[in-house]
Design a protein around this motif. Structure first.
Motif, PDB file in Angstrom:
ATOM      1  N   ARG A 116       0.818  -1.219   0.000  1.00  0.00           N
ATOM      2  CA  ARG A 116       0.000   0.000   0.000  1.00  0.00           C
ATOM      3  C   ARG A 116       0.845   1.259   0.000  1.00  0.00           C
ATOM      4  O   ARG A 116       0.388   2.301  -0.487  1.00  0.00           O
ATOM      5  CB  ARG A 116      -0.927  -0.016   1.221  1.00  0.00           C
ATOM      6  CG  ARG A 116      -2.087   0.961   1.124  1.00  0.00           C
ATOM      7  CD  ARG A 116      -3.151   0.621   2.128  1.00  0.00           C
ATOM      8  NE  ARG A 116      -2.710   0.874   3.499  1.00  0.00           N
ATOM      9  CZ  ARG A 116      -2.850   2.053   4.109  1.00  0.00           C
ATOM     10  NH1 ARG A 116      -3.397   3.066   3.470  1.00  0.00           N
ATOM     11  NH2 ARG A 116      -2.446   2.195   5.349  1.00  0.00           N
ATOM     12  N   VAL A 117       2.086   1.180   0.518  1.00  0.00           N
ATOM     13  CA  VAL A 117       2.907   2.395   0.552  1.00  0.00           C
ATOM     14  C   VAL A 117       3.264   2.880  -0.843  1.00  0.00           C
ATOM     15  O   VAL A 117       3.655   4.035  -1.023  1.00  0.00           O
ATOM     16  CB  VAL A 117       4.205   2.159   1.355  1.00  0.00           C
ATOM     17  CG1 VAL A 117       3.904   1.921   2.809  1.00  0.00           C
ATOM     18  CG2 VAL A 117       5.020   1.013   0.763  1.00  0.00           C
ATOM     19  N   PHE A 118       3.139   1.998  -1.850  1.00  0.00           N
ATOM     20  CA  PHE A 118       3.465   2.403  -3.213  1.00  0.00           C
ATOM     21  C   PHE A 118       2.255   2.949  -3.964  1.00  0.00           C
ATOM     22  O   PHE A 118       2.369   3.300  -5.140  1.00  0.00           O
ATOM     23  CB  PHE A 118       4.050   1.216  -3.988  1.00  0.00           C
ATOM     24  CG  PHE A 118       5.366   0.729  -3.427  1.00  0.00           C
ATOM     25  CD1 PHE A 118       6.530   1.463  -3.613  1.00  0.00           C
ATOM     26  CD2 PHE A 118       5.430  -0.443  -2.697  1.00  0.00           C
ATOM     27  CE1 PHE A 118       7.735   1.026  -3.095  1.00  0.00           C
ATOM     28  CE2 PHE A 118       6.635  -0.895  -2.176  1.00  0.00           C
ATOM     29  CZ  PHE A 118       7.793  -0.162  -2.377  1.00  0.00           C
ATOM     30  N   GLU A 119       1.103   2.996  -3.305  1.00  0.00           N
ATOM     31  CA  GLU A 119      -0.063   3.608  -3.927  1.00  0.00           C
ATOM     32  C   GLU A 119       0.053   5.128  -3.853  1.00  0.00           C
ATOM     33  O   GLU A 119       0.666   5.674  -2.927  1.00  0.00           O
ATOM     34  CB  GLU A 119      -1.344   3.136  -3.234  1.00  0.00           C
ATOM     35  CG  GLU A 119      -1.589   1.639  -3.362  1.00  0.00           C
ATOM     36  CD  GLU A 119      -2.825   1.208  -2.606  1.00  0.00           C
ATOM     37  OE1 GLU A 119      -3.485   2.092  -2.006  1.00  0.00           O
ATOM     38  OE2 GLU A 119      -3.125  -0.004  -2.604  1.00  0.00           O
ATOM     39  N   ARG A 120      -0.545   5.784  -4.800  1.00  0.00           N
ATOM     40  CA  ARG A 120      -0.427   7.242  -4.879  1.00  0.00           C
ATOM     41  C   ARG A 120      -1.221   7.928  -3.755  1.00  0.00           C
ATOM     42  O   ARG A 120      -2.328   7.514  -3.434  1.00  0.00           O
ATOM     43  CB  ARG A 120      -0.916   7.718  -6.247  1.00  0.00           C
ATOM     44  CG  ARG A 120      -0.083   7.134  -7.380  1.00  0.00           C
ATOM     45  CD  ARG A 120      -0.621   7.466  -8.745  1.00  0.00           C
ATOM     46  NE  ARG A 120       0.209   6.853  -9.780  1.00  0.00           N
ATOM     47  CZ  ARG A 120       0.016   7.000 -11.100  1.00  0.00           C
ATOM     48  NH1 ARG A 120      -0.983   7.756 -11.530  1.00  0.00           N
ATOM     49  NH2 ARG A 120       0.819   6.405 -11.957  1.00  0.00           N
ATOM     50  N   PHE A 121      -0.601   8.953  -3.189  1.00  0.00           N
ATOM     51  CA  PHE A 121      -1.179   9.761  -2.115  1.00  0.00           C
ATOM     52  C   PHE A 121      -1.438   8.921  -0.856  1.00  0.00           C
ATOM     53  O   PHE A 121      -2.378   9.194  -0.106  1.00  0.00           O
ATOM     54  CB  PHE A 121      -2.483  10.431  -2.560  1.00  0.00           C
ATOM     55  CG  PHE A 121      -2.323  11.359  -3.722  1.00  0.00           C
ATOM     56  CD1 PHE A 121      -1.699  12.585  -3.574  1.00  0.00           C
ATOM     57  CD2 PHE A 121      -2.773  10.992  -4.979  1.00  0.00           C
ATOM     58  CE1 PHE A 121      -1.541  13.435  -4.663  1.00  0.00           C
ATOM     59  CE2 PHE A 121      -2.623  11.830  -6.066  1.00  0.00           C
ATOM     60  CZ  PHE A 121      -1.995  13.057  -5.915  1.00  0.00           C
ATOM     61  N   THR A 122      -0.599   7.920  -0.640  1.00  0.00           N
ATOM     62  CA  THR A 122      -0.770   7.073   0.544  1.00  0.00           C
ATOM     63  C   THR A 122       0.165   7.533   1.664  1.00  0.00           C
ATOM     64  O   THR A 122       1.369   7.702   1.455  1.00  0.00           O
ATOM     65  CB  THR A 122      -0.473   5.601   0.207  1.00  0.00           C
ATOM     66  OG1 THR A 122      -1.430   5.149  -0.763  1.00  0.00           O
ATOM     67  CG2 THR A 122      -0.567   4.728   1.446  1.00  0.00           C
ATOM     68  N   ARG A 123      -0.421   7.762   2.853  1.00  0.00           N
ATOM     69  CA  ARG A 123       0.356   8.060   4.061  1.00  0.00           C
ATOM     70  C   ARG A 123      -0.125   7.110   5.144  1.00  0.00           C
ATOM     71  O   ARG A 123      -1.311   7.048   5.437  1.00  0.00           O
ATOM     72  CB  ARG A 123       0.159   9.517   4.506  1.00  0.00           C
ATOM     73  CG  ARG A 123       0.563  10.538   3.455  1.00  0.00           C
ATOM     74  CD  ARG A 123       0.334  11.938   3.984  1.00  0.00           C
ATOM     75  NE  ARG A 123       0.643  12.940   2.973  1.00  0.00           N
ATOM     76  CZ  ARG A 123      -0.225  13.372   2.059  1.00  0.00           C
ATOM     77  NH1 ARG A 123      -1.446  12.870   2.048  1.00  0.00           N
ATOM     78  NH2 ARG A 123       0.126  14.280   1.184  1.00  0.00           N
TER      79      ARG A 123
END
Length: 454
Positions: free
Chosen positions: A396-403
């Motif tokens: 999930r960390v490689f998804e866009r706008f993910t924090r």
């Protein structure tokens, strides 16, 4: 004209092709059947006439020839002619008639042929055997003929039957092919109709999959898989637009607020702080716009850059530029790896990995570069001693706008695009980027890029 007359549907073309092939095959078979039947009947009639002619020639050679020759079974007429054309003997149906042929053989022998049109032989064809033999009076020619009425009648009956049966068979093949093809293509038409109804707002719809488990069923499964990818791409695009709008709205709102405060309170003592804040938000907007532009370029179908790039030099330069940062970067480069890509893309990949590591590290960031055991890929690792990435969130960390948490909030300077951009770059260059286990805690990001050919 030929193009306009050519059938346009698969069903019509299949029917025309099958009908043409069957018609040609039946036509050839009919001609072969007629030829074989006629040949057998002609050979049978010829055998009977030849036996009669040889027997009569033997009588003539022995001098025991009667003036009237009764034809035996299988022969319709007999005639014996000497070398001067005089009729020496004949069957009753040729009594008083001249020689059947004006030609006079000059040597003994046997000739065979099919005659037609002589009044003595009627309207049917006759198979005539001519035997020339030597007698005491010179050369004598015996004509023995048998009617081919049975062969002609059989030819007429078979021809009439074939003229009726062949068109019926061809028509039957055409009808059956038309119906079978229509039945087989019915699922294709259902797929076409469903796809024609699907618009950009109906990507959730799917085509029917027939239970036949044949090529058409596999086609339907493939179409549904394509629709799945289109729907996922549409959802991803809409989510990206929504996230980008949200990310852009925050700095724009803050920037507008600062400008409105500066306008409402024209106090020179506040301008420095307001201008400084406005400049920070402007830089943030600029960086975010640059990230969005790069992502848009990575999403295009254009070929990836393919120039040789010294990855070791890029890594050393990126670490050297961070010597004065809060968290230093330790470098361990064991191979001068050269990969294919572009300096801009690869620099961005290394920079984003280091930015992410420094943002979350406690006291140390380590960058290593080596070549894998197979000697086919460069392995770039960036490790930090921060809180790390939970195993459940490593994709999930490689998804866009993910924090993932507060440490990765906007206040810490992250937009949630750095790792997404890094993975997209690695993927476009034929490599990969993954988050892997770190034995002593912290985060460990590993990029693998194929080496350039020597």
């Amino acid at each position: 004209m030929a193009r306009r007359l050519r059938p346009r549907s698969v069903r019509a073309r299949a029917t025309l092709g099958a009908t043409t092939v069957v018609a040609l095959a039946l036509g050839a078979a009919s001609f072969a059947l007629l030829g074989a039947l006629d040949g057998n009947l002609v050979r049978s009639a010829q055998g009977e006439a030849e036996r009669q002619a040889l027997a009569t020639a033997g009588l003539a050679a022995a001098g025991r020839l009667d003036a009237v020759l009764p034809p035996a079974r299988g022969a319709d007429f007999l005639q014996v002619v000497d070398a001067k054309g005089r009729v020496l003997a004949a069957s009753p149906n040729l009594a008083g008639l001249p020689a059947l042929s004006p030609e006079r053989p000059r040597r003994p022998g046997t000739l065979r042929g099919t005659w037609q049109g002589n009044p003595a032989r009627g309207e049917h064809r006759h198979r005539v055997v001519t035997v020339t033999t030597v007698t005491g009076q010179g050369l004598v020619t015996v004509y023995a003929g048998t009617s081919l009425r049975e062969a002609d009648a059989a030819d007429e009956i078979i021809t009439a039957a074939l003229a009726l049966v062949v068109p019926l068979l061809v028509l039957t093949v055409a009808v059956v092919t038309w119906r079978v093809t229509g039945w087989a293509l019915r699922p294709v038409e259902a797929i076409r109709a469903e796809v024609a109804e699907i618009s950009d707002r109906d990507l959730h719809r799917r085509v029917p999959v027939p239970p036949s488990q044949d090529e058409i069923a596999r086609l339907a499964v493939t179409v549904n898989a394509t629709l799945d990818r289109l729907e996922a791409a549409g959802i991803r695009q809409r989510q990206f637009i929504a996230d980008a709008s949200h990310e852009l709205r925050s700095p724009i709102t803050v920037l507008r607020t600062q400008l409105e405060v500066a306008q409402a309170h024209p106090d020179p003592a506040l301008w420095g702080e307001l201008v400084s804040g406005a400049l920070e938000d402007t830089v943030r907007l600029q960086d975010l716009a640059a990230d969005l532009l790069l992502l848009a370029r990575l999403d295009t179908a254009e070929p990836a850059p393919d120039a040789p790039v010294a990855l070791a030099d890029l890594a050393r330069e990126a670490a050297r530029s961070r010597r004065g940062d809060r968290v230093p970067v330790d470098v361990d480069i064991t191979a001068d790896a050269t990969v294919r890509g572009s300096t801009l893309w690869l620099s961005r990949l290394v920079t984003n990995l280091l930015d992410n590591a420094q943002r979350h590290a406690d006291r140390r960031v380590r960058l290593t570069l080596r070549v894998d055991g197979a000697g086919s890929a460069a392995v770039l690792e960036v490790c930090d001693d921060g809180p790390g990435i939970p195993a459940a969130d490593r994709e999930r960390v490689f998804e866009r706008f993910t924090r993932l948490d507060d440490a990765r909030s906007r206040d810490q300077g992250g937009s949630g695009l750095g790792l997404a951009i890094a993975r997209d770059i690695a993927t476009r260059l034929g490599g990969s980027l993954t988050a892997e286990d770190q034995p002593h805690g912290g985060a460990r990001l590993v990029a693998r890029l194929p080496l350039a050919a020597a």
